[in-house]
Design an enzyme around this catalytic site. Structure first.
Site, PDB file in Angstrom:
ATOM      1  N   SER A   1       0.800  -1.222   0.000  1.00 24.42           N
ATOM      2  CA  SER A   1       0.000   0.000   0.000  1.00 24.42           C
ATOM      3  C   SER A   1       0.833   1.272   0.000  1.00 24.42           C
ATOM      4  O   SER A   1       0.372   2.321  -0.455  1.00 24.42           O
ATOM      5  CB  SER A   1      -0.945   0.008   1.201  1.00 24.42           C
TER       6      SER A   1
ATOM      7  N   HIS B   1      -0.784   5.684   6.863  1.00 25.49           N
ATOM      8  CA  HIS B   1      -0.249   5.715   5.506  1.00 25.49           C
ATOM      9  C   HIS B   1       0.093   7.160   5.111  1.00 25.49           C
ATOM     10  O   HIS B   1      -0.504   8.109   5.628  1.00 25.49           O
ATOM     11  CB  HIS B   1      -1.258   5.143   4.510  1.00 25.49           C
TER      12      HIS B   1
END
Length: 272
Positions: free
Chosen positions: A41, A248
């Site tokens: 990711s 993230h």
């Protein structure tokens, strides 16, 4: 006439200096690259928004560093097969097929899911300090014993499938700025332990890259001052409305953190 000759001479000297310093070289060199992005990711760009429809659950973002690099350098070809949730086994089984003998540049970010980044952060966010410390310690033990071999499988596969490629391996940013007077959520002890675990993972990834002759890009330095608990975050904090983006990089984290590290590492790799 004297002024004209002087200006011409200065222009020539400046142009020569630019060439000597390589300031004009990267874009020209990149035009012939056949670039493939692999990984999880952090490579696909989860958290950066603007996901492509074709990527589905892999969530490949138009703001991810591989796409940004391709936009700026217009390589001969570019493909990202990075996917949210990917582990080393997924790269071997599902992503390496994107490589070939014509591939000249590869980037890969992998390893975090193998040691359970997501589960660790869920535990730390919900179960308190003692459970957090135990979860990170367990992950560190797994990283020491198993992650090197898992990474070797990926890197051997890259070499076999793309023998002519320069390979850039990128790591992960540490999540927290420590020592800030006010930072809600996890305890300072938990935050420090999480950072320590990420540092260990980066050390293992860097060592594995070196074993295979790959270039390691350390993204930790540019994220300093932009971690959680800082005033200018390039990482998403825990987000219960969209849990997948938690921890993230934001679009700024991709463009300001990952992209310059990859750009420099790719230039170094192609010159070596």
């Amino acid at each position: 006439m004297a002024r004209t000759r002087t200006a011409t001479l200065l222009a020539g000297l400046v142009a020569g200096a630019v060439v000597a310093l390589g300031l004009g070289a990267p874009a020209q060199a990149a035009a012939g690259e056949h670039y493939v992005s692999l990984g999880d990711s952090y490579a696909s760009g989860v958290g950066a928004g603007s996901y492509t429809a074709e990527s589905g659950g892999c969530k490949r973002s138009l703001n991810a560093f591989p796409q940004l690099w391709a936009n700026a350098n217009t390589p001969a070809s570019y493909r990202s097969v990075a996917c949210s949730g990917a582990k080393t086994g997924d790269v071997v089984n599902s992503q390496l097929s994107a490589l070939s003998s014509t591939t000249t540049l590869v980037s890969v970010v992998i390893g975090g899911n193998d040691v359970g980044f997501a589960n660790i952060m869920t535990t730390c966010a919900l179960a308190g300090t003692n459970a957090c410390l135990a979860a990170v310690t367990n992950a560190e033990n797994l990283a020491r014993t198993s992650l090197p071999g898992w990474l070797d499988n990926v890197y051997n596969g890259i070499k076999n499938r793309a023998p002519n490629a320069d390979v850039v391996v990128l790591g992960y940013p540490t999540f927290y700025q420590l020592g800030t007077p006010i930072c809600l959520g996890l305890s300072e002890q938990s935050r420090a332990k999480i950072n320590s675990g990420i540092n260990l993972a980066n050390d293992i990834i860097s060592a594995a890259a070196a074993r295979h002759g790959f270039t390691f890009g350390d993204v930790r330095p540019p994220f300093i001052g932009h971690q959680l608990c800082s005033g200018d975050k390039w990482l998403h904090a825990v987000n219960f409305a969209d849990i997948g983006v938690s921890y993230h990089p934001t679009a700024n984290g991709q463009s300001g953190g990952y992209l310059p590290v990859f750009r420099s590492a790719a230039t170094l790799a192609t010159k070596s």
